[in-house]
Motif scaffolding. Structure first.
Motif, short mmCIF file in Angstrom:
data_model
loop_
_atom_site.label_atom_id
_atom_site.label_comp_id
_atom_site.label_asym_id
_atom_site.label_seq_id
_atom_site.Cartn_x
_atom_site.Cartn_y
_atom_site.Cartn_z
N MET A 271 1.07 -1.03 0.06
CA MET A 271 0.02 -0.35 -0.07
C MET A 271 0.56 1.32 0.02
N PHE A 272 2.24 1.30 0.78
CA PHE A 272 2.99 2.03 0.67
C PHE A 272 3.75 2.50 -0.44
N ALA A 273 3.92 1.16 -1.67
CA ALA A 273 4.66 0.86 -2.74
C ALA A 273 3.40 1.97 -3.63
N GLN A 274 1.99 1.72 -3.33
CA GLN A 274 0.86 1.92 -4.22
C GLN A 274 1.14 3.71 -3.96
N THR A 275 1.16 3.96 -2.83
CA THR A 275 1.20 5.90 -2.68
C THR A 275 2.30 6.27 -3.69
N GLN A 276 3.06 5.62 -3.37
CA GLN A 276 4.58 6.25 -3.46
C GLN A 276 4.45 6.63 -5.03
N CYS A 277 3.79 5.22 -5.80
CA CYS A 277 3.27 5.80 -7.10
C CYS A 277 3.07 6.45 -7.79
N GLN A 278 2.06 6.75 -7.19
CA GLN A 278 0.53 7.90 -7.37
C GLN A 278 1.10 9.11 -6.92
N VAL A 279 2.08 9.46 -5.92
CA VAL A 279 2.82 10.49 -6.10
C VAL A 279 3.17 10.86 -7.17
N THR A 280 4.39 10.03 -7.45
CA THR A 280 5.04 10.22 -8.62
C THR A 280 4.36 10.19 -9.95
N ALA A 281 3.13 9.56 -9.69
CA ALA A 281 2.87 10.18 -11.08
C ALA A 281 2.17 11.07 -11.26
N ASP A 282 1.18 12.03 -10.45
CA ASP A 282 1.00 13.24 -10.10
C ASP A 282 2.04 14.34 -10.34
N GLU A 283 3.12 14.24 -9.64
CA GLU A 283 4.16 15.02 -10.14
C GLU A 283 5.04 15.24 -11.20
N VAL A 284 5.34 14.22 -12.29
CA VAL A 284 5.73 14.17 -13.39
C VAL A 284 5.16 15.16 -14.03
N ALA A 285 3.47 14.42 -14.34
CA ALA A 285 2.31 14.80 -14.95
C ALA A 285 1.93 16.61 -14.72
N ARG A 286 2.64 17.15 -13.33
CA ARG A 286 2.07 18.19 -13.41
C ARG A 286 3.07 19.13 -14.10
N GLN A 287 4.44 18.43 -13.53
CA GLN A 287 5.84 19.55 -14.52
C GLN A 287 6.19 19.33 -15.51
N LEU A 288 5.97 18.21 -15.86
CA LEU A 288 5.37 18.03 -17.50
C LEU A 288 4.60 18.81 -18.10
N ALA A 289 3.28 19.30 -17.56
CA ALA A 289 2.53 19.81 -18.28
C ALA A 289 2.91 21.62 -18.18
N ARG A 290 3.66 21.85 -17.50
CA ARG A 290 3.94 23.25 -16.74
C ARG A 290 5.37 23.56 -17.93
N GLY A 291 5.88 22.51 -18.08
CA GLY A 291 7.44 22.52 -19.39
C GLY A 291 9.06 22.81 -18.68
N ASP A 292 7.96 22.05 -17.32
CA ASP A 292 9.88 21.95 -16.50
C ASP A 292 10.59 20.66 -16.40
N THR A 293 10.94 20.82 -17.74
CA THR A 293 12.21 19.04 -17.38
C THR A 293 13.41 19.16 -16.05
N ALA A 294 13.86 19.74 -15.39
CA ALA A 294 14.26 19.33 -14.48
C ALA A 294 13.22 18.83 -13.10
N ALA A 295 12.28 19.67 -13.19
CA ALA A 295 11.56 18.74 -11.60
C ALA A 295 11.29 17.38 -12.66
N VAL A 296 10.67 17.31 -13.61
CA VAL A 296 10.69 16.07 -14.50
C VAL A 296 12.11 15.17 -13.63
#
Length: 101
Positions: free
Chosen positions: A27-52
């Protein structure tokens, strides 16, 4: 006779405890995966490649991060195969964010 029953009870409790801890880890790994997916999608949408790159680096060990563009939205998907002893438990998290213009 009581000693044998106590020994069986202790073994059963240990097995149940190990199972509960393993499920909590998944369950902890699932949460980590969701947080990573959220962060990557958000930063890609902003165009911030370093944050991605930083967000991808924060993914759980062994996870794969796949991104794509769909109808003006950025989609990030994180996949991981968690192991519970001999059982493989596939974990998948996905996030979709509208592209910022």
């Amino acid at each position: 006779m009581v000693a044998v029953e106590t020994a069986f009870a202790v073994l059963i409790l240990a097995a149940v405890g190990a199972f509960v801890i393993s499920v909590a880890g998944v369950m902890f790994a699932q949460t980590q995966c969701q947080v990573t997916a959220d962060e990557v999608a958000r930063q890609l949408a902003r165009g911030d490649t370093a944050a991605v790159q930083r967000a991808r680096a924060d993914a759980p060990a062994g996870a794969s991060v796949v991104t794509r563009e769909e109808s003006g939205a950025t989609v990030a998907e994180v996949r991981l195969e968690a192991r519970l002893g001999p059982v493989v438990w596939p974990i998948r998290a996905q996030a979709r964010v509208l592209a910022e213009r």
